[in-house]
Scaffold this active site. Structure first.
Site, PDB file in Angstrom:
ATOM      1  N   ASP A  31      35.914  22.110  -6.728  1.00  0.00           N
ATOM      2  CA  ASP A  31      35.130  22.954  -7.631  1.00  0.00           C
ATOM      3  C   ASP A  31      34.570  24.145  -6.854  1.00  0.00           C
ATOM      4  O   ASP A  31      34.088  23.998  -5.729  1.00  0.00           O
ATOM      5  CB  ASP A  31      33.989  22.125  -8.244  1.00  0.00           C
ATOM      6  CG  ASP A  31      33.348  22.797  -9.440  1.00  0.00           C
ATOM      7  OD1 ASP A  31      33.539  22.313 -10.567  1.00  0.00           O
ATOM      8  OD2 ASP A  31      32.665  23.824  -9.246  1.00  0.00           O
ATOM      9  N   ILE A  32      34.586  25.308  -7.483  1.00  0.00           N
ATOM     10  CA  ILE A  32      34.121  26.533  -6.820  1.00  0.00           C
ATOM     11  C   ILE A  32      32.601  26.522  -6.629  1.00  0.00           C
ATOM     12  O   ILE A  32      32.073  27.227  -5.769  1.00  0.00           O
ATOM     13  CB  ILE A  32      34.570  27.767  -7.640  1.00  0.00           C
ATOM     14  CG1 ILE A  32      34.636  29.016  -6.781  1.00  0.00           C
ATOM     15  CG2 ILE A  32      33.693  27.987  -8.865  1.00  0.00           C
ATOM     16  CD1 ILE A  32      35.368  30.193  -7.442  1.00  0.00           C
ATOM     17  N   ASN A  88      33.023  16.946 -19.599  1.00  0.00           N
ATOM     18  CA  ASN A  88      32.140  17.648 -20.527  1.00  0.00           C
ATOM     19  C   ASN A  88      32.947  18.125 -21.728  1.00  0.00           C
ATOM     20  O   ASN A  88      34.090  18.559 -21.571  1.00  0.00           O
ATOM     21  CB  ASN A  88      31.503  18.858 -19.832  1.00  0.00           C
ATOM     22  CG  ASN A  88      30.558  18.460 -18.719  1.00  0.00           C
ATOM     23  OD1 ASN A  88      29.809  17.490 -18.846  1.00  0.00           O
ATOM     24  ND2 ASN A  88      30.595  19.190 -17.616  1.00  0.00           N
ATOM     25  N   HIS A 101      39.163  18.657 -18.022  1.00  0.00           N
ATOM     26  CA  HIS A 101      39.156  18.320 -16.599  1.00  0.00           C
ATOM     27  C   HIS A 101      38.194  17.173 -16.346  1.00  0.00           C
ATOM     28  O   HIS A 101      37.170  17.043 -17.012  1.00  0.00           O
ATOM     29  CB  HIS A 101      38.797  19.529 -15.724  1.00  0.00           C
ATOM     30  CG  HIS A 101      37.583  20.279 -16.194  1.00  0.00           C
ATOM     31  ND1 HIS A 101      37.630  21.158 -17.257  1.00  0.00           N
ATOM     32  CD2 HIS A 101      36.299  20.279 -15.772  1.00  0.00           C
ATOM     33  CE1 HIS A 101      36.425  21.665 -17.457  1.00  0.00           C
ATOM     34  NE2 HIS A 101      35.593  21.135 -16.573  1.00  0.00           N
TER      35      HIS A 101
HETATM   36  P1  DGP Z   1      32.709  22.315 -17.053  1.00  0.00           P
HETATM   37  O1  DGP Z   1      31.260  22.726 -17.216  1.00  0.00           O
HETATM   38  O2  DGP Z   1      32.872  20.825 -17.211  1.00  0.00           O
HETATM   39  O3  DGP Z   1      33.636  23.118 -17.933  1.00  0.00           O
HETATM   40  O4  DGP Z   1      33.065  22.612 -15.554  1.00  0.00           O
HETATM   41  C1  DGP Z   1      33.799  23.721 -15.129  1.00  0.00           C
HETATM   42  C2  DGP Z   1      33.796  23.702 -13.620  1.00  0.00           C
HETATM   43  O5  DGP Z   1      34.841  24.571 -13.175  1.00  0.00           O
HETATM   44  C3  DGP Z   1      32.509  24.208 -12.998  1.00  0.00           C
HETATM   45  O6  DGP Z   1      31.906  23.155 -12.247  1.00  0.00           O
HETATM   46  C4  DGP Z   1      32.935  25.345 -12.085  1.00  0.00           C
HETATM   47  C5  DGP Z   1      34.427  25.188 -11.988  1.00  0.00           C
HETATM   48  N1  DGP Z   1      35.163  26.441 -11.920  1.00  0.00           N
HETATM   49  C6  DGP Z   1      35.078  27.476 -12.796  1.00  0.00           C
HETATM   50  N2  DGP Z   1      35.918  28.464 -12.429  1.00  0.00           N
HETATM   51  C7  DGP Z   1      36.534  28.034 -11.299  1.00  0.00           C
HETATM   52  C8  DGP Z   1      37.511  28.627 -10.437  1.00  0.00           C
HETATM   53  O7  DGP Z   1      37.993  29.743 -10.637  1.00  0.00           O
HETATM   54  N3  DGP Z   1      37.916  27.883  -9.367  1.00  0.00           N
HETATM   55  C9  DGP Z   1      37.412  26.632  -9.120  1.00  0.00           C
HETATM   56  N4  DGP Z   1      37.876  25.996  -8.039  1.00  0.00           N
HETATM   57  N5  DGP Z   1      36.500  26.055  -9.916  1.00  0.00           N
HETATM   58  C10 DGP Z   1      36.060  26.747 -10.981  1.00  0.00           C
END
Ligand code: DGP
Length: 118
Positions: A31-32, A88, A101
């Site tokens: 996660d970023i 979520n 995810h």
């Molecule tokens: P949710 O709230 O369940 O939709 O979580 C989305 C997650 O995705 C959040 O924790 C941040 C992550 N995320 C969003 N954009 C990116 C990205 O471009 N790269 C990565 N590695 N993670 C991302």
């Protein structure tokens, strides 16, 4: 047709990300914006926008996501100490990216499962 998100580009390796596992069904990447020492997302390669959009044909890939998550938890060294698997859905669930995810969160005590109401 569901709208693609940034996750489709990650899956196709069109933008950089820290991919820890990939096969023909799923991709897992860090996660970023990590909320715990280990925070990895397991994503179906097929675009399923939300948990509401899951259909019976998705059962194999959904099961596979759990198998992959367990394998990653072991590789990351958090299987025994424990971790949380989280999905979520939509606004009240706090979903930000509309490509289903599974969050793998671990490496510290995670506290209560949901925020208490004030
Ligand atoms: P949710 O709230 O369940 O939709 O979580 C989305 C997650 O995705 C959040 O924790 C941040 C992550 N995320 C969003 N954009 C990116 C990205 O471009 N790269 C990565 N590695 N993670 C991302």
């Amino acid at each position: 047709m569901p709208t693609e998100t940034i996750f489709s580009k990650i899956i196709r390796r069109e933008i950089p990300s820290d991919i820890v596992y990939q096969d023909e069904q799923v991709t897992a990447f860090r996660d970023i914006n990590p909320q715990a020492p280990v925070h990895i997302l397991v994503v179906p390669n097929k675009l399923i926008p939300t948990a509401n959009d899951v259909v019976p044909e998705d059962e194999p890939v959904l099961g596979h996501m759990f198998v992959v998550a367990a394998r990653i938890a072991a590789q990351e060294g958090i299987a025994e100490s424990g971790y949380r698997l989280l999905v979520n859905c939509n606004r009240d669930g706090g979903q930000e990216v509309y490509h289903l995810h599974l969050h793998i969160l671990g490496g510290r005590r995670l506290g209560p499962m949901v925020m208490r109401q004030s």
